[in-house]
Write an enzyme that holds these catalytic residues in place. Structure first.
Site: not given
Ligand code: PGA
Length: 256
Positions: A9-11, A102, A104, A173, A179, A218, A239-240
């Site tokens: 997930n590149w966000k 998600h 966010e 999640e 993050g 994470s 994500g990251g």
């Molecule tokens: P993260 O994000 O791996 O950067 O913690 C995961 C996500 O939000 O899908």
């Protein structure tokens, strides 16, 4: 048995130049990893990129082992919804997956359980696999409400989708792990995944055995092995660590 599924997930990250480099590195360095099998099934790898980069990513990923996905979708089929993107449009641009609910989106766009369920339904109608995110906030975690929260979030989806739940992916999640570098213990995450699967089983045992439940928050190459070894953790939503081709491939490798 369920296939190992790793979805990036590149966000809201990337640029035309950086994406090109990342995807080319992923495909040239990752041939062996991306063709791996796990539990005798081919692994499933996907990347959910920002809307404007879908054509670029589709061009570079078509006919490869990396599937394309988006990060959100409208619950409406078309019409006067300025700024929104429909499931049919995403499907037309080559998306196989779409993330819905998600944290966010829930936090910054006030998306509630009902809307998330409707988005999942819209994705299914356009023949995409929704990746439905559930997870508790740090406060809810500290108050011991994790299971109450994730069960409520999952139930809203089961209620609307009914039998179609078998065609979805669920991602657990914990919001406090996204993050932050904090991760639950493998046993702690496994317990939540097991509860989610039991909840699916009370509705439909066959679907429960089939639905992939991913862990996200994470997840990195160096903590993935133990988490992905848990019996009810079928992969990761990353994500990251999905922004760097080498890190993402190392993470896939950790799950094999
Ligand atoms: P993260 O994000 O791996 O950067 O913690 C995961 C996500 O939000 O899908």
């Amino acid at each position: 048995m369920r296939p190992l599924t790793i979805i990036g997930n590149w966000k809201m990250n990337g640029s035309l130049a950086a994406n090109q480099q990342m995807l080319e590195t992923l495909l040239t360095q990752g041939t062996q990893t991306l063709e791996s099998r796990c539990h005798d099934l081919p692994i499933r790898v996907g990347l959910c990129v920002p809307y404007p980069y879908l054509p670029q990513a589709h061009h570079l990923l078509k006919n490869t082992k990396v599937a394309l996905g988006a990060q959100d979708v409208s619950d409406h089929p078309n019409g006067a919804f300025t700024g929104d993107v429909s499931a049919t449009m995403l499907q037309e641009l080559g998306c196989a997956y779409v993330i819905v609910g998600h944290s966010e989106r829930r936090q910054y766009h006030q998306e509630n359980d009902t809307l998330v369920a409707r988005k999942a339904k819209a994705a299914l109608q356009a023949h995409m696999t929704p990746i439905i995110c559930v997870g508790e906030t740090e406060k809810e975690y500290e108050e011991g409400k994790t299971l109450v929260v994730v069960r409520r979030q999952l139930q809203a989806v089961i209620d609307l989708l009914q039998g179609q739940i078998a065609s979805c992916i669920i991602a657990y999640e914990p919001v406090w792990a996204i993050g932050t570098g904090k991760v639950p213990t493998p046993a702690g995450a496994q317990e939540v995944h097991r509860e989610l699967r039991l909840q699916l089983a009370t509705f439909d045992a066959e679907a429960a055995a089939k639905v992939a439940i991913l862990y996200g928050g994470s997840l990195k190459a160096d903590n993935a092995k133990e988490l992905l070894a848990m019996p009810d953790i079928d992969g990761g939503l990353v994500g990251g660590a999905s922004l760097d081709a080498h890190e993402f491939l190392a993470l896939c490798q950790a799950g094999i």
